[in-house]
Design an enzyme around this catalytic site. Structure first.
Site, PDB file in Angstrom:
ATOM      1  N   GLY A 113     -11.909 -19.280 -63.960  1.00  0.00           N
ATOM      2  CA  GLY A 113     -12.321 -18.090 -63.229  1.00  0.00           C
ATOM      3  C   GLY A 113     -13.633 -18.210 -62.495  1.00  0.00           C
ATOM      4  O   GLY A 113     -14.117 -17.222 -61.933  1.00  0.00           O
ATOM      5  N   GLY A 150     -14.267 -19.940 -59.757  1.00  0.00           N
ATOM      6  CA  GLY A 150     -14.136 -20.048 -58.306  1.00  0.00           C
ATOM      7  C   GLY A 150     -13.769 -21.424 -57.793  1.00  0.00           C
ATOM      8  O   GLY A 150     -13.811 -21.673 -56.586  1.00  0.00           O
ATOM      9  N   LYS A 151     -13.370 -22.343 -58.685  1.00  0.00           N
ATOM     10  CA  LYS A 151     -13.042 -23.709 -58.271  1.00  0.00           C
ATOM     11  C   LYS A 151     -11.896 -23.733 -57.261  1.00  0.00           C
ATOM     12  O   LYS A 151     -11.994 -24.353 -56.194  1.00  0.00           O
ATOM     13  CB  LYS A 151     -12.668 -24.558 -59.483  1.00  0.00           C
ATOM     14  CG  LYS A 151     -13.739 -24.666 -60.553  1.00  0.00           C
ATOM     15  CD  LYS A 151     -13.349 -25.626 -61.651  1.00  0.00           C
ATOM     16  CE  LYS A 151     -12.078 -25.245 -62.389  1.00  0.00           C
ATOM     17  NZ  LYS A 151     -12.196 -23.970 -63.114  1.00  0.00           N
ATOM     18  N   GLU A 202      -5.993 -29.443 -60.280  1.00  0.00           N
ATOM     19  CA  GLU A 202      -5.490 -29.795 -61.612  1.00  0.00           C
ATOM     20  C   GLU A 202      -4.281 -30.745 -61.532  1.00  0.00           C
ATOM     21  O   GLU A 202      -3.206 -30.459 -62.079  1.00  0.00           O
ATOM     22  CB  GLU A 202      -5.105 -28.530 -62.390  1.00  0.00           C
ATOM     23  CG  GLU A 202      -6.251 -27.588 -62.672  1.00  0.00           C
ATOM     24  CD  GLU A 202      -7.202 -28.108 -63.763  1.00  0.00           C
ATOM     25  OE1 GLU A 202      -6.940 -29.190 -64.300  1.00  0.00           O
ATOM     26  OE2 GLU A 202      -8.184 -27.413 -64.064  1.00  0.00           O
TER      27      GLU A 202
END
Length: 263
Positions: free
Chosen positions: A38, A40-41, A156
């Site tokens: 959460g 902001g990536k 990811e």
């Protein structure tokens, strides 16, 4: 090549979400963006890709105005869920059909499959959904990046894979860094971190840049800095002040400890 963010503030509904960010991402090294859930990536990746336009500050590529279109490929989490072709070859080739010149798209597809560890002789006619998890991920990422842009953004990419799949994919991603600016968002930087990595660490609304050794040193010395495996911390902490730390895998740590013992 160098992508530069200057005094960048990401906003949402005119409210500051993250920043200001001053950071650079270069080819020839693996660039990681890390931080807790959460923070902001993924939004930062979307901004670089041109999908989030609410920001202030500047983005430049090699000191010139940065235009995302044609320069960026973005692969979201679990991209294999978007398969829609009946063979691996067709899945990877699909984006090339948008090109004006189509004379050598089969050759380009075969070349890019090789880059992603997918031998055309073995994989071209296979049904994508019947592949292993790691193979599906490589096919999906090859399809997302087949246009070979200057900048490759991966969100990811190792999530949900077993250790073998993670290791295989990590090696391929690292090899892409020679010719592209590769930026990876990850919750587990230890799985892909290499000696020449640069890390943009997002902590709250603040950011900081680290080389790989400094990042690992801070994580080992300060347990509240960023979570990495406890076995690694216990193994290398006695030597953190004196030596450059090894990557977070058992073989590297064993070699590191062996070299210290042998003097």
């Amino acid at each position: 090549m160098k992508l530069r963010l200057g005094n960048l503030v990401i906003k949402y509904n005119d409210n500051p979400l993250l920043g200001p960010i001053d950071a650079s991402f270069e080819s020839g090294q693996l660039n990681l963006i890390v931080g807790r859930s959460g923070c902001g990536k993924s939004t930062l990746l979307k901004l670089i890709a041109g999908f989030h336009s609410e920001f202030t500050g500047a983005i430049s590529l090699d000191e010139e105005y940065f235009e995302p279109e044609g320069n960026v490929a973005l692969a979201f989490q679990n991209p294999e869920s978007l398969f829609f072709n009946s063979t691996v070859f067709e899945e990877i080739l699909f984006s090339l059909t948008s090109l004006d010149k189509k004379d050598n798209i089969c050759e380009l597809t075969n070349h890019w499959m090789e880059k992603w560890g997918l031998s055309p002789e073995i994989y071209s006619k296979k049904y994508p959904f019947k592949l292993s998890g790691g193979e599906k991920r490589r096919v999906a990422l090859a399809a997302c990046t087949i246009l070979q842009p200057k900048i490759i953004l991966l969100d990811e990419p190792l999530a949900g894979l077993d250790r073998v799949g993670q290791s295989d994919l990590s090696k391929i991603i690292k090899n892409l860094c020679d010719e592209h600016i590769v930026i990876v968002v990850t919750h587990e930087p230890e799985l892909i971190l290499q000696d020449n990595s640069r890390i943009l660490y997002i902590n709250g609304k603040e950011t900081a840049e680290y080389d790989s050794n400094t990042f690992l040193y801070n994580a080992v010395i300060n347990p509240g800095f960023y979570p990495i495996p406890q076995w690694y911390i216990e193994s290398v902490k006695p030597y953190a002040e004196m030596y450059e730390l090894p990557p977070v895998n058992s073989e590297s740590v064993a070699n590191f400890l062996r070299s210290i013992k042998n003097g």
